[in-house]
Design a protein around this motif. Structure first.
Motif, PDB file in Angstrom:
ATOM      1  N   TYR A   9       0.719  -1.505  -0.036  1.00 28.01           N
ATOM      2  CA  TYR A   9      -0.145  -0.063  -0.076  1.00 28.01           C
ATOM      3  C   TYR A   9       0.412   0.881  -0.018  1.00 28.01           C
ATOM      4  O   TYR A   9       0.525   2.464  -0.873  1.00 28.01           O
ATOM      5  CB  TYR A   9      -1.037  -0.284   1.711  1.00 28.01           C
ATOM      6  CG  TYR A   9      -2.057  -1.337   1.116  1.00 28.01           C
ATOM      7  CD1 TYR A   9      -1.975  -1.438  -0.253  1.00 28.01           C
ATOM      8  CD2 TYR A   9      -3.155  -1.176   2.282  1.00 28.01           C
ATOM      9  CE1 TYR A   9      -3.413  -2.083   0.021  1.00 28.01           C
ATOM     10  CE2 TYR A   9      -4.005  -1.937   2.230  1.00 28.01           C
ATOM     11  CZ  TYR A   9      -4.369  -2.627   1.056  1.00 28.01           C
ATOM     12  OH  TYR A   9      -5.476  -3.188   0.636  1.00 28.01           O
ATOM     13  N   TRP A  10       1.804   1.567   0.850  1.00 28.96           N
ATOM     14  CA  TRP A  10       2.761   2.519   0.555  1.00 28.96           C
ATOM     15  C   TRP A  10       3.752   2.554  -1.201  1.00 28.96           C
ATOM     16  O   TRP A  10       3.293   3.792  -1.127  1.00 28.96           O
ATOM     17  CB  TRP A  10       3.744   1.882   1.556  1.00 28.96           C
ATOM     18  CG  TRP A  10       5.105   3.560   2.120  1.00 28.96           C
ATOM     19  CD1 TRP A  10       4.922   4.746   2.724  1.00 28.96           C
ATOM     20  CD2 TRP A  10       6.006   3.631   1.574  1.00 28.96           C
ATOM     21  NE1 TRP A  10       5.081   5.227   2.686  1.00 28.96           N
ATOM     22  CE2 TRP A  10       5.994   4.398   1.985  1.00 28.96           C
ATOM     23  CE3 TRP A  10       6.727   2.790   0.561  1.00 28.96           C
ATOM     24  CZ2 TRP A  10       7.861   5.236   1.647  1.00 28.96           C
ATOM     25  CZ3 TRP A  10       8.255   3.290   0.331  1.00 28.96           C
ATOM     26  CH2 TRP A  10       8.828   4.188   0.497  1.00 28.96           C
ATOM     27  N   SER A  11       4.190   1.659  -0.911  1.00 30.30           N
ATOM     28  CA  SER A  11       4.895   1.635  -2.713  1.00 30.30           C
ATOM     29  C   SER A  11       3.607   1.968  -3.686  1.00 30.30           C
ATOM     30  O   SER A  11       3.647   3.208  -4.411  1.00 30.30           O
ATOM     31  CB  SER A  11       5.469   0.347  -2.989  1.00 30.30           C
ATOM     32  OG  SER A  11       4.436  -0.265  -3.191  1.00 30.30           O
ATOM     33  N   ILE A  12       2.181   1.922  -3.719  1.00 34.07           N
ATOM     34  CA  ILE A  12       1.345   2.575  -4.109  1.00 34.07           C
ATOM     35  C   ILE A  12       1.491   3.218  -4.248  1.00 34.07           C
ATOM     36  O   ILE A  12       0.922   4.471  -5.137  1.00 34.07           O
ATOM     37  CB  ILE A  12      -0.105   0.974  -4.114  1.00 34.07           C
ATOM     38  CG1 ILE A  12       0.148   0.002  -4.927  1.00 34.07           C
ATOM     39  CG2 ILE A  12      -1.123   2.184  -5.017  1.00 34.07           C
ATOM     40  CD1 ILE A  12      -0.720  -0.563  -4.465  1.00 34.07           C
ATOM     41  N   GLY A  13       1.005   4.069  -2.775  1.00 39.81           N
ATOM     42  CA  GLY A  13       0.519   5.297  -2.659  1.00 39.81           C
ATOM     43  C   GLY A  13       1.789   6.599  -3.009  1.00 39.81           C
ATOM     44  O   GLY A  13       1.316   7.179  -3.449  1.00 39.81           O
ATOM     45  N   ARG A  14       2.826   5.819  -3.184  1.00 41.91           N
ATOM     46  CA  ARG A  14       4.411   6.204  -3.464  1.00 41.91           C
ATOM     47  C   ARG A  14       4.222   7.166  -4.883  1.00 41.91           C
ATOM     48  O   ARG A  14       4.706   7.993  -5.718  1.00 41.91           O
ATOM     49  CB  ARG A  14       5.537   6.270  -2.157  1.00 41.91           C
ATOM     50  CG  ARG A  14       6.871   6.757  -2.790  1.00 41.91           C
ATOM     51  CD  ARG A  14       8.194   5.536  -2.867  1.00 41.91           C
ATOM     52  NE  ARG A  14       7.614   4.491  -3.947  1.00 41.91           N
ATOM     53  CZ  ARG A  14       8.937   3.330  -3.623  1.00 41.91           C
ATOM     54  NH1 ARG A  14       9.496   3.579  -3.002  1.00 41.91           N
ATOM     55  NH2 ARG A  14       8.138   2.373  -4.151  1.00 41.91           N
ATOM     56  N   ASP A  15       4.210   5.605  -5.578  1.00 44.58           N
ATOM     57  CA  ASP A  15       3.742   6.170  -7.015  1.00 44.58           C
ATOM     58  C   ASP A  15       3.105   6.599  -7.194  1.00 44.58           C
ATOM     59  O   ASP A  15       3.610   7.958  -8.469  1.00 44.58           O
ATOM     60  CB  ASP A  15       3.670   4.250  -7.141  1.00 44.58           C
ATOM     61  CG  ASP A  15       5.184   3.746  -7.054  1.00 44.58           C
ATOM     62  OD1 ASP A  15       6.001   4.497  -6.869  1.00 44.58           O
ATOM     63  OD2 ASP A  15       4.967   2.233  -7.479  1.00 44.58           O
ATOM     64  N   ILE A  16       1.473   6.957  -6.717  1.00 41.99           N
ATOM     65  CA  ILE A  16       0.774   7.806  -7.246  1.00 41.99           C
ATOM     66  C   ILE A  16       1.273   9.088  -6.865  1.00 41.99           C
ATOM     67  O   ILE A  16       1.380  10.241  -7.627  1.00 41.99           O
ATOM     68  CB  ILE A  16      -0.538   7.446  -6.648  1.00 41.99           C
ATOM     69  CG1 ILE A  16      -0.720   6.097  -7.192  1.00 41.99           C
ATOM     70  CG2 ILE A  16      -1.902   8.789  -6.454  1.00 41.99           C
ATOM     71  CD1 ILE A  16      -2.489   5.683  -6.044  1.00 41.99           C
ATOM     72  N   LEU A  17       1.703   8.969  -6.075  1.00 42.16           N
ATOM     73  CA  LEU A  17       1.936  10.650  -5.729  1.00 42.16           C
ATOM     74  C   LEU A  17       3.264  11.102  -6.182  1.00 42.16           C
ATOM     75  O   LEU A  17       3.607  12.817  -6.374  1.00 42.16           O
ATOM     76  CB  LEU A  17       2.724  10.595  -3.904  1.00 42.16           C
ATOM     77  CG  LEU A  17       2.706  11.942  -3.182  1.00 42.16           C
ATOM     78  CD1 LEU A  17       1.814  12.784  -3.493  1.00 42.16           C
ATOM     79  CD2 LEU A  17       3.481  12.044  -2.106  1.00 42.16           C
ATOM     80  N   ALA A  54       2.485  10.904   4.556  1.00 45.27           N
ATOM     81  CA  ALA A  54       2.321  11.343   5.928  1.00 45.27           C
ATOM     82  C   ALA A  54       3.400  10.449   6.840  1.00 45.27           C
ATOM     83  O   ALA A  54       4.380  10.921   7.399  1.00 45.27           O
ATOM     84  CB  ALA A  54       1.106  10.662   6.387  1.00 45.27           C
ATOM     85  N   PHE A  55       4.202   9.228   5.850  1.00 47.87           N
ATOM     86  CA  PHE A  55       5.433   8.890   6.721  1.00 47.87           C
ATOM     87  C   PHE A  55       5.984   8.672   5.125  1.00 47.87           C
ATOM     88  O   PHE A  55       6.000   7.670   4.117  1.00 47.87           O
ATOM     89  CB  PHE A  55       4.899   7.066   6.583  1.00 47.87           C
ATOM     90  CG  PHE A  55       3.884   6.777   8.293  1.00 47.87           C
ATOM     91  CD1 PHE A  55       5.165   7.627   9.449  1.00 47.87           C
ATOM     92  CD2 PHE A  55       2.693   7.117   8.082  1.00 47.87           C
ATOM     93  CE1 PHE A  55       3.639   7.475  10.295  1.00 47.87           C
ATOM     94  CE2 PHE A  55       1.744   6.898   8.630  1.00 47.87           C
ATOM     95  CZ  PHE A  55       2.412   7.224  10.457  1.00 47.87           C
ATOM     96  N   ALA A 103       4.037  13.227  16.610  1.00 51.95           N
ATOM     97  CA  ALA A 103       2.611  12.808  17.162  1.00 51.95           C
ATOM     98  C   ALA A 103       2.128  11.765  16.572  1.00 51.95           C
ATOM     99  O   ALA A 103       2.376  10.532  16.746  1.00 51.95           O
ATOM    100  CB  ALA A 103       1.691  13.139  17.342  1.00 51.95           C
ATOM    101  N   ARG A 104       2.510  11.341  14.876  1.00 54.40           N
ATOM    102  CA  ARG A 104       2.003   9.717  14.083  1.00 54.40           C
ATOM    103  C   ARG A 104       3.227   9.683  14.362  1.00 54.40           C
ATOM    104  O   ARG A 104       2.293   7.808  14.931  1.00 54.40           O
ATOM    105  CB  ARG A 104       1.744  10.141  12.725  1.00 54.40           C
ATOM    106  CG  ARG A 104       0.585  10.579  12.227  1.00 54.40           C
ATOM    107  CD  ARG A 104       1.049  10.716  10.983  1.00 54.40           C
ATOM    108  NE  ARG A 104       1.337  11.649  10.265  1.00 54.40           N
ATOM    109  CZ  ARG A 104       1.317  12.548  10.026  1.00 54.40           C
ATOM    110  NH1 ARG A 104      -0.065  13.671   9.846  1.00 54.40           N
ATOM    111  NH2 ARG A 104       2.124  14.208   9.251  1.00 54.40           N
TER     112      ARG A 104
END
Length: 437
Positions: free
Chosen positions: A47-55, A99-100, A130-131
């Motif tokens: 999920y993180w890698s998908i989000g990073r690629d989209i971003l 966020a991360f 905080a996260r």
């Protein structure tokens, strides 16, 4: 003629069979949890890698948010058996990567949390530090999603370590820093669902009726010892509101409840109680006992003056109540029948503390100067010193159950009950040996 042989079958209610069954179930459960954790970690990293690629592509190509809807439709077409590829979830993945940013932190920390936890961190927490803090606490304490949401909504990050104390002057480092970090201000007793008009006895009774939620609010490491704990000083009787033992600080922690604003005489009374507990209950290897005075309100200047010349470590914090308990939290808190099932866990926590203290006392009697921390390490040191413990093998089989109870993890009833019996036998043996020493 062949003689038939009857193979004995162990009784289902026998201690040995119950111990074996508990050990096997714990081993199977642990293996299943490890497998599930490995699958979860791979999914979160995906999920993180998908989000990073989209971003990255959106920033590079200048694409808008509509590309996410198109990606969701195409991915669901190509992977119809896979859930989690909706447009909404892809947007969460993008927010996750935003966020991360550090992949090392994601792999070592965040990927070990369920996706639902990650979503709540993204939605409910502002600020990178905080996260990270909430992610670490959720992982270390094994918080459920409901508990994580509650801690975020109650601003645990903002309350942690904020109590007024004299720890820096009365406790050695690093214990003073650890103790300060553990004390909150204010404490949230919203789980009680009571009005502001309440007596001290009603407040104490309510906290005991929700003991699991209270220990969750106090934090990791607090083991319940008793309420209205009796002490006798100078032929007079005194009663402590709530008494705990902290497994990391290695000390008793007293909690006094006040339904009014802080008064200087509260510190004097706590100083007296701490002296009595250190004299009557504290073991030679225990750290100095700590007192927490929980009040309806406080004036910081008055608290500072009251604690300035005190020689005993204590802190003052406020508590807050709520007139209405949210339905989501009602579902998360234990019912009366569930609370009844908590007593074996509390017994295990108390037995664990008493066993560790008896082992350290035996080690001291054996002349061991460098006594290691931890039950198993102390048992090993005693064994090397030539002390034979008759019930040690049976106890070590259930040591993991005691550790799970001490860290607030759920146990099956039969596991807790079998462990209580074995631990009690081992404690009785240790106490007898110490009397003979």
């Amino acid at each position: 003629m062949l003689l038939s042989m009857t193979v004995p079958i162990p009784p289902e209610d026998g201690n040995e069979y119950a111990a074996l069954l508990a050990a096997l179930k714990e081993r199977i459960g642990t293996a299943r949890l490890r497998a599930a954790a490995a699958v979860n970690q791979e999914l979160i990293l995906l999920y993180w890698s998908i989000g990073r690629d989209i971003l990255t592509r959106q920033k590079k190509e200048g694409w808008g948010t509509r590309v996410i809807d198109r990606l969701a439709a195409d991915l669901r077409r190509d992977f119809p058996e896979m859930t989690g590829l909706s447009s909404r979830n892809l947007k969460y993945m993008r927010a996750f990567a935003e966020a991360f940013i550090d992949p090392e932190i994601v792999q070592q920390l965040v990927a070990r949390l369920p996706w639902g936890h990650v979503v709540r961190l993204i939605e409910g927490v502002k600020g990178e530090q905080a996260r990270f803090w909430y992610a670490r606490q959720a992982l270390d304490h094994g918080w459920s999603r409901n508990v994580l949401v509650h801690q975020i909504e109650s601003d645990l990050y903002g309350r942690q370590g904020k109590a007024l104390t004299n720890f820096s002057r009365t406790l050695p480092a690093p214990q003073s820093d650890l103790a300060q970090a553990l004390i909150k201000d204010p404490y949230s007793f919203e789980f009680l669902g009571v009005s502001v008009e309440i007596s001290e006895r009603q407040l104490e009774r309510g906290l005991l009726e929700h003991l699991r939620a209270l220990i969750l609010e106090l934090g990791k490491g607090f083991a319940f010892v008793g309420s209205q704990y009796h002490l006798q000083v100078g032929n007079q009787d005194y009663y402590l509101d709530l008494l705990f033992y902290h497994l990391r600080l290695r000390c008793f922690v007293m909690v006094e409840l006040k339904i009014e604003d802080f008064k200087p005489e509260f510190a004097g009374k706590m100083n007296f109680y701490l002296s009595a507990v250190d004299d009557q209950l504290r073991h030679a290897d225990d750290a100095p006992s700590i007192g927490i005075i929980l009040c309806k309100g406080k004036n910081s200047v008055i608290v500072e003056y009251a604690l300035r010349d005190s020689t005993r470590p204590m802190g003052v914090a406020e508590y807050r109540l709520s007139t209405k308990l949210p339905e989501r939290l009602k579902a998360a808190l234990p019912t009366e029948s569930e609370f009844a099932r908590e007593f074996p866990l509390l017994s295990l926590i108390k037995l664990r503390v008493e066993i560790e203290r008896e082992l350290r006392a035996l080690a001291s009697h054996q002349g061991l100067t460098d006594i290691p921390l931890g039950i198993q390490a102390t048992i090993t040191a005693l064994s090397r010193a030539g002390l034979a413990l008759r019930n040690v093998d049976r106890f070590l089989e259930i040591a993991g159950v005691l550790n799970r109870a001490a860290h607030g993890l759920d146990l099956e009833n039969f596991q807790a009950e079998a462990a209580v019996a074995t631990a009690a036998d081992f404690l009785a043996e240790l106490q007898a040996l110490r009397k003979e020493a």
